[in-house]
Design an enzyme around this catalytic site. Structure first.
Site, PDB file in Angstrom:
ATOM      1  N   THR A 108      -9.049 -14.190 -26.381  1.00 17.69           N
ATOM      2  CA  THR A 108      -8.394 -13.038 -25.769  1.00 17.69           C
ATOM      3  C   THR A 108      -8.496 -13.169 -24.242  1.00 17.69           C
ATOM      4  O   THR A 108      -9.140 -14.076 -23.721  1.00 17.69           O
ATOM      5  CB  THR A 108      -9.055 -11.731 -26.237  1.00 17.69           C
ATOM      6  OG1 THR A 108     -10.464 -11.807 -25.987  1.00 17.69           O
ATOM      7  CG2 THR A 108      -8.807 -11.494 -27.723  1.00 17.69           C
ATOM      8  N   TYR A 109      -7.885 -12.210 -23.543  1.00 19.61           N
ATOM      9  CA  TYR A 109      -7.814 -12.263 -22.078  1.00 19.61           C
ATOM     10  C   TYR A 109      -9.206 -12.366 -21.468  1.00 19.61           C
ATOM     11  O   TYR A 109     -10.129 -11.660 -21.863  1.00 19.61           O
ATOM     12  CB  TYR A 109      -7.107 -11.006 -21.555  1.00 19.61           C
ATOM     13  CG  TYR A 109      -6.704 -11.102 -20.109  1.00 19.61           C
ATOM     14  CD1 TYR A 109      -5.932 -12.170 -19.639  1.00 19.61           C
ATOM     15  CD2 TYR A 109      -7.086 -10.113 -19.197  1.00 19.61           C
ATOM     16  CE1 TYR A 109      -5.555 -12.251 -18.311  1.00 19.61           C
ATOM     17  CE2 TYR A 109      -6.712 -10.181 -17.863  1.00 19.61           C
ATOM     18  CZ  TYR A 109      -5.950 -11.257 -17.426  1.00 19.61           C
ATOM     19  OH  TYR A 109      -5.578 -11.332 -16.108  1.00 19.61           O
ATOM     20  N   MET A 110      -9.333 -13.300 -20.498  1.00 22.19           N
ATOM     21  CA  MET A 110     -10.674 -13.629 -19.999  1.00 22.19           C
ATOM     22  C   MET A 110     -11.082 -12.845 -18.751  1.00 22.19           C
ATOM     23  O   MET A 110     -12.134 -13.108 -18.174  1.00 22.19           O
ATOM     24  CB  MET A 110     -10.798 -15.135 -19.734  1.00 22.19           C
ATOM     25  CG  MET A 110      -9.950 -15.684 -18.620  1.00 22.19           C
ATOM     26  SD  MET A 110      -8.220 -15.700 -19.013  1.00 22.19           S
ATOM     27  CE  MET A 110      -7.548 -15.845 -17.377  1.00 22.19           C
ATOM     28  N   ARG A 111     -10.283 -11.864 -18.351  1.00 25.21           N
ATOM     29  CA  ARG A 111     -10.684 -10.998 -17.227  1.00 25.21           C
ATOM     30  C   ARG A 111     -10.886  -9.580 -17.767  1.00 25.21           C
ATOM     31  O   ARG A 111      -9.933  -8.840 -17.961  1.00 25.21           O
ATOM     32  CB  ARG A 111      -9.621 -11.010 -16.121  1.00 25.21           C
ATOM     33  CG  ARG A 111      -9.467 -12.375 -15.459  1.00 25.21           C
ATOM     34  CD  ARG A 111      -8.544 -12.316 -14.254  1.00 25.21           C
ATOM     35  NE  ARG A 111      -8.289 -13.642 -13.736  1.00 25.21           N
ATOM     36  CZ  ARG A 111      -9.102 -14.334 -12.933  1.00 25.21           C
ATOM     37  NH1 ARG A 111     -10.262 -13.787 -12.574  1.00 25.21           N
ATOM     38  NH2 ARG A 111      -8.793 -15.541 -12.512  1.00 25.21           N
TER      39      ARG A 111
ATOM     40  N   HIS B 130      -8.650  -4.165 -21.675  1.00 25.64           N
ATOM     41  CA  HIS B 130      -8.755  -5.370 -22.499  1.00 25.64           C
ATOM     42  C   HIS B 130     -10.057  -5.350 -23.291  1.00 25.64           C
ATOM     43  O   HIS B 130     -11.041  -4.761 -22.863  1.00 25.64           O
ATOM     44  CB  HIS B 130      -8.712  -6.627 -21.626  1.00 25.64           C
ATOM     45  CG  HIS B 130      -7.445  -6.755 -20.841  1.00 25.64           C
ATOM     46  ND1 HIS B 130      -6.251  -7.152 -21.408  1.00 25.64           N
ATOM     47  CD2 HIS B 130      -7.187  -6.527 -19.530  1.00 25.64           C
ATOM     48  CE1 HIS B 130      -5.317  -7.159 -20.476  1.00 25.64           C
ATOM     49  NE2 HIS B 130      -5.854  -6.787 -19.335  1.00 25.64           N
TER      50      HIS B 130
END
Length: 212
Positions: free
Chosen positions: A65-68, A111
């Protein structure tokens, strides 16, 4: 300094250690540095590659999934699938629970935590399609996300207190009696387990103090 020490107390206790939450951006960077010696930029670059997608058997797919993110939240769908996977792979006794989400300051929760896009896509199953660095970081993310949903580790601790003259010494031996989440994810700073059964030490035993 005395030449002999007498055992004045022996205590055995049990303690549990809960698994850590799934990764945020900052905790991933910290752990990747501690375990893999990746600098922050390197971690983010490799995580970006895993997020944007890798060719796996002719199909381009994002592995994480989104890393930020600074959220530790996991989606209900992932938790459900991961729960089934943990029971299938390790057994019911290893199944824990999702961690409560702590809200700190201006934490962004748009997120999820950093997790694998599919828990059935194990690190070993995609290893041939990844570079060594990609594989190592993916394995770290995968194992941490699953471990966060697993049972606590249970340890037996033996604490021995010795006295000689005006001196008091204390030492501990630790032995894991149930691995829990450590079946998949071990902590870097965990003390080494005492192998086998604890030695027979009783109150009143005398030990020579050896100068080395």
């Amino acid at each position: 300094i005395p030449d002999k020490l007498k055992v004045v107390n022996v205590e055995k206790t049990f303690k549990t250690k809960e698994s850590k939450e799934a990764f945020t951006t900052s905790t991933l960077q910290q752990e990747a540095f501690a375990r893999l010696k990746f600098k922050t930029k390197r971690t983010q670059l490799i995580a970006q590659q895993l997020y944007e997608g890798i060719d796996v058997g002719g199909e381009h797919m994002g592995l994480i999934t989104y890393m930020r993110t600074d959220s530790t939240r996991l989606s209900p769908t992932f938790i459900e699938h991961a729960t089934n996977y943990i029971v299938e792979t390790f057994g019911k006794e290893y199944l824990g629970h999702a961690k409560k989400i702590k809200t700190i300051g201006l934490m962004q929760d748009a997120h999820e935590a950093i997790r694998p896009s599919s828990n059935h896509r194990t690190p070993e199953s995609v290893r041939q399609y990844l570079t060594t660095e990609q594989y190592n970081l993916y394995k770290l993310i995968y194992n941490r996300a699953l471990a966060s949903l697993m049972k606590a580790k249970k340890e037996e601790v033996m604490t021995v207190t010795l006295q000689g003259g005006d001196y008091t010494f204390k030492f501990e031996l630790t032995h894991t009696v149930f691995k829990g989440y450590e079946a998949i994810y071990t902590e870097v700073d965990d003390p080494k387990d005492y192998t086998g059964a604890f030695p027979s030490i009783n109150v009143g035993d005398m030990f020579d103090l050896v100068d080395k």
